[in-house]
Motif scaffolding. Structure first.
Motif, PDB file in Angstrom:
ATOM      1  N   LYS A  35      -2.046  -0.004   7.641  1.00 61.14           N
ATOM      2  CA  LYS A  35      -0.988   0.826   7.057  1.00 61.14           C
ATOM      3  C   LYS A  35      -1.152   0.908   5.536  1.00 61.14           C
ATOM      4  O   LYS A  35      -1.039   1.987   4.950  1.00 61.14           O
ATOM      5  N   PHE A  36      -1.436  -0.224   4.891  1.00 60.00           N
ATOM      6  CA  PHE A  36      -1.637  -0.241   3.446  1.00 60.00           C
ATOM      7  C   PHE A  36      -2.875   0.578   3.072  1.00 60.00           C
ATOM      8  O   PHE A  36      -2.859   1.336   2.103  1.00 60.00           O
ATOM      9  N   LEU A  37      -3.952   0.457   3.862  1.00 60.77           N
ATOM     10  CA  LEU A  37      -5.154   1.248   3.601  1.00 60.77           C
ATOM     11  C   LEU A  37      -4.823   2.735   3.689  1.00 60.77           C
ATOM     12  O   LEU A  37      -5.242   3.527   2.838  1.00 60.77           O
ATOM     13  N   TYR A  38      -4.063   3.142   4.696  1.00 62.51           N
ATOM     14  CA  TYR A  38      -3.645   4.540   4.823  1.00 62.51           C
ATOM     15  C   TYR A  38      -2.875   4.988   3.576  1.00 62.51           C
ATOM     16  O   TYR A  38      -3.116   6.071   3.035  1.00 62.51           O
ATOM     17  N   GLU A  39      -1.965   4.142   3.117  1.00 60.09           N
ATOM     18  CA  GLU A  39      -1.161   4.481   1.942  1.00 60.09           C
ATOM     19  C   GLU A  39      -2.030   4.589   0.683  1.00 60.09           C
ATOM     20  O   GLU A  39      -1.783   5.438  -0.175  1.00 60.09           O
ATOM     21  N   ILE A  40      -3.054   3.749   0.584  1.00 56.33           N
ATOM     22  CA  ILE A  40      -3.989   3.831  -0.541  1.00 56.33           C
ATOM     23  C   ILE A  40      -4.792   5.125  -0.451  1.00 56.33           C
ATOM     24  O   ILE A  40      -4.912   5.869  -1.423  1.00 56.33           O
ATOM     25  N   GLU A  41      -5.339   5.394   0.734  1.00 53.06           N
ATOM     26  CA  GLU A  41      -6.181   6.577   0.905  1.00 53.06           C
ATOM     27  C   GLU A  41      -5.427   7.879   0.665  1.00 53.06           C
ATOM     28  O   GLU A  41      -6.026   8.867   0.236  1.00 53.06           O
ATOM     29  N   THR A  42      -4.159   7.889   0.933  1.00 51.90           N
ATOM     30  CA  THR A  42      -3.367   9.111   0.746  1.00 51.90           C
ATOM     31  C   THR A  42      -2.667   9.145  -0.609  1.00 51.90           C
ATOM     32  O   THR A  42      -1.922  10.077  -0.893  1.00 51.90           O
ATOM     33  N   GLY A  43      -2.905   8.141  -1.449  1.00 50.28           N
ATOM     34  CA  GLY A  43      -2.339   8.111  -2.788  1.00 50.28           C
ATOM     35  C   GLY A  43      -0.862   7.753  -2.836  1.00 50.28           C
ATOM     36  O   GLY A  43      -0.217   7.908  -3.867  1.00 50.28           O
ATOM     37  N   GLN A  44      -0.325   7.247  -1.739  1.00 49.76           N
ATOM     38  CA  GLN A  44       1.084   6.880  -1.686  1.00 49.76           C
ATOM     39  C   GLN A  44       1.367   5.557  -2.382  1.00 49.76           C
ATOM     40  O   GLN A  44       2.480   5.320  -2.838  1.00 49.76           O
ATOM     41  N   LYS A  45       0.345   4.683  -2.430  1.00 46.65           N
ATOM     42  CA  LYS A  45       0.518   3.364  -3.046  1.00 46.65           C
ATOM     43  C   LYS A  45      -0.650   3.069  -3.971  1.00 46.65           C
ATOM     44  O   LYS A  45      -1.772   3.502  -3.738  1.00 46.65           O
ATOM     45  N   GLY A  46      -0.371   2.291  -4.992  1.00 48.18           N
ATOM     46  CA  GLY A  46      -1.404   1.778  -5.872  1.00 48.18           C
ATOM     47  C   GLY A  46      -1.965   0.495  -5.288  1.00 48.18           C
ATOM     48  O   GLY A  46      -1.602   0.086  -4.180  1.00 48.18           O
TER      49      GLY A  46
END
Length: 110
Positions: A35-46
């Motif tokens: 989930k965190f990787l997805y958020e990183i890849e989509t620019g949602q999280k730093g």
């Protein structure tokens, strides 16, 4: 989040896909959640410096490349094109061979 993280995330996703890692498998290698990787890849999280380092190491690229897109050498596009010629089972073997060549070259140049 912002364009900086969008662009870095896009580079991470592209490299992950070139290396034919599923999001789940790559997250396991980088020791983060899918989930965190997805958020990183989509620019949602730093991400922290530690996370950046683990991702870069798992993708065999520099942290600078992930952050800026600056290539380390002139042959990067050529090397990626050559890697695309191999199928999924062959990529692991090719990667291991290239790492051995790099290690031997590094030892010879000391």
């Amino acid at each position: 989040m912002n364009s900086f993280y969008n662009e870095a995330g896009s580079r991470i996703r592209s490299l992950r896909e070139i290396n034919r890692f599923t999001r789940e498998r790559f997250a396991e290698i980088a020791d983060i959640s899918p989930k965190f990787l997805y958020e990183i890849e989509t620019g949602q999280k730093g991400f922290s410096a530690d996370t950046l380092y683990r991702i870069a190491k798992a993708l065999s690229v520099s942290c600078e490349y992930i952050l800026t897109g600056d290539e380390q050498g002139d042959c990067s596009e050529e090397a990626l094109t050559a890697l695309k010629l191999f199928n999924n089972p062959q990529i692991g073997t090719v990667s291991q061979i290239l790492k051995l060549i790099y290690e031997l070259n590094t030892k010879c140049n000391k």
